[in-house]
Write a protein that holds these residues in place. Structure first.
Motif, PDB file in Angstrom:
ATOM      1  N   ILE A   1       3.990  -5.716 -13.206  1.00 28.93           N
ATOM      2  CA  ILE A   1       4.466  -4.935 -12.060  1.00 28.93           C
ATOM      3  C   ILE A   1       4.243  -5.701 -10.758  1.00 28.93           C
ATOM      4  O   ILE A   1       5.134  -5.781  -9.897  1.00 28.93           O
ATOM      5  N   THR A   2       3.067  -6.296 -10.608  1.00 28.66           N
ATOM      6  CA  THR A   2       2.758  -7.024  -9.370  1.00 28.66           C
ATOM      7  C   THR A   2       3.698  -8.203  -9.172  1.00 28.66           C
ATOM      8  O   THR A   2       4.273  -8.390  -8.080  1.00 28.66           O
ATOM      9  N   GLU A   3       3.886  -9.000 -10.213  1.00 33.75           N
ATOM     10  CA  GLU A   3       4.720 -10.188 -10.060  1.00 33.75           C
ATOM     11  C   GLU A   3       6.202  -9.821  -9.953  1.00 33.75           C
ATOM     12  O   GLU A   3       6.973 -10.537  -9.301  1.00 33.75           O
ATOM     13  N   THR A   4       6.605  -8.726 -10.564  1.00 37.36           N
ATOM     14  CA  THR A   4       7.988  -8.259 -10.394  1.00 37.36           C
ATOM     15  C   THR A   4       8.240  -7.861  -8.942  1.00 37.36           C
ATOM     16  O   THR A   4       9.287  -8.191  -8.361  1.00 37.36           O
ATOM     17  N   ILE A   5       7.286  -7.174  -8.348  1.00 34.59           N
ATOM     18  CA  ILE A   5       7.413  -6.794  -6.932  1.00 34.59           C
ATOM     19  C   ILE A   5       7.476  -8.035  -6.055  1.00 34.59           C
ATOM     20  O   ILE A   5       8.288  -8.122  -5.116  1.00 34.59           O
ATOM     21  N   TRP A   6       6.645  -9.020  -6.347  1.00 36.83           N
ATOM     22  CA  TRP A   6       6.659 -10.256  -5.558  1.00 36.83           C
ATOM     23  C   TRP A   6       8.022 -10.935  -5.617  1.00 36.83           C
ATOM     24  O   TRP A   6       8.542 -11.390  -4.598  1.00 36.83           O
ATOM     25  N   VAL A   7       8.597 -11.022  -6.818  1.00 35.23           N
ATOM     26  CA  VAL A   7       9.884 -11.706  -6.965  1.00 35.23           C
ATOM     27  C   VAL A   7      10.985 -10.952  -6.229  1.00 35.23           C
ATOM     28  O   VAL A   7      11.870 -11.555  -5.612  1.00 35.23           O
ATOM     29  N   ARG A   8      10.948  -9.638  -6.277  1.00 35.47           N
ATOM     30  CA  ARG A   8      11.989  -8.861  -5.593  1.00 35.47           C
ATOM     31  C   ARG A   8      11.858  -8.951  -4.075  1.00 35.47           C
ATOM     32  O   ARG A   8      12.858  -8.921  -3.358  1.00 35.47           O
ATOM     33  N   ARG A   9      10.642  -9.066  -3.592  1.00 36.26           N
ATOM     34  CA  ARG A   9      10.449  -9.182  -2.148  1.00 36.26           C
ATOM     35  C   ARG A   9      10.644 -10.610  -1.660  1.00 36.26           C
ATOM     36  O   ARG A   9      11.117 -10.828  -0.538  1.00 36.26           O
ATOM     37  N   TYR A  10      10.264 -11.570  -2.496  1.00 38.05           N
ATOM     38  CA  TYR A  10      10.330 -12.978  -2.107  1.00 38.05           C
ATOM     39  C   TYR A  10      11.063 -13.756  -3.199  1.00 38.05           C
ATOM     40  O   TYR A  10      10.437 -14.362  -4.077  1.00 38.05           O
TER      41      TYR A  10
END
Length: 252
Positions: free
Chosen positions: A86-95
């Motif tokens: 979940i954390t890394e998915t959020i990072w990829v979508r934001r950045y």
């Protein structure tokens, strides 16, 4: 048009400046990998205790202490994997520029391969518990590890440890790039522990092959499955250890 281009460039730079650093990614993966390793160790202790419990007491109910310990380990591993994904998915979508650091899955998620393995393994073991209870309600109590859902539970726990190897390997490679020696050393030590935990859990299943009841009859003779299974298990895990750990004599 030039102004729009400059605006997009400035926005991209601003986005990149707020993106998590590789040190943050390293810390997340190293922590999650070690937590997954801890979860695998908890499940191994619980499984060993469960075998002794059934030998001495028998199967009295579903939520006996060893089963609770096993489920606790499975839950810890599942939460660790879910947190990373979940954390890394959020990072990829934001950045979006960080996407190359992560492994995509189904076009929806991003994260290290090890997190997917740990998550699948934890889900596999968790689903097997109620199915095993249903199996016993239909066919009675069995005293073998080679019952369908016993295999599903134990193999899921062993795969959880194997997923921890992958997650810690990812952390070790990041640490090497960042020259973070302590983190790299911790990751490699964790990988050794995860290999050992995976080997121990799979060995519980393989050891069942030494039973005379699990030999393969050939009419005039029969042979034990244990040597074949042991060679396959040791070959796969020790071969993986040699490939993953850059140390001499690692398989010994």
């Amino acid at each position: 048009m030039a102004q729009h281009s400059v605006g997009r460039t400035d926005a991209l730079r601003l986005s990149a400046s707020h993106a998590p650093s590789l040190h943050t990614v390293l810390l997340l993966r190293l922590t999650a990998g070690l937590v997954a390793l801890l979860a695998a160790i908890v499940t191994f202790v619980g499984t060993s205790w469960d075998i002794q419990w059934h030998t001495l007491i028998g199967r009295d109910r579903t939520l006996i202490p060893p089963h609770i310990m096993m489920l606790t380990g499975v839950t810890i591993g599942g939460i660790a994997a879910l947190t990373v994904i979940i954390t890394e998915t959020i990072w990829v979508r934001r950045y979006p520029h960080m996407a190359q650091q992560f492994t995509p899955f189904a076009g929806l998620f991003s994260g290290p391969l090890g997190a997917y393995i740990v998550g699948y393994a934890a889900l596999n073991a968790a689903v097997a518990f109620p199915l095993d209870t249903y199996w016993h309600s239909l066919y009675g109590i069995d005293v073998t590890l080679w019952a369908p859902f016993h295999i599903m539970i134990i193999s899921g726990m062993a795969l959880m440890a194997f997923g921890a190897v992958y997650m810690l390997a990812s952390a070790a490679h990041l640490a090497a790039r960042l020259q973070a020696k302590k983190a790299e050393r911790s990751a490699y030590l964790g990988m050794i522990g995860a290999f050992a935990a995976s080997l121990s859990l799979f060995a519980l299943l393989v050891s069942q092959g030494s039973s005379p009841n699990n030999s393969v009859p050939l009419g005039f003779a029969s042979f034990s499955l244990y040597p074949i299974l042991a060679v396959l298990l040791l070959g796969c895990l020790l071969g993986g250890a040699v490939y993953a750990l850059p140390r001499k004599w690692v398989a010994t």
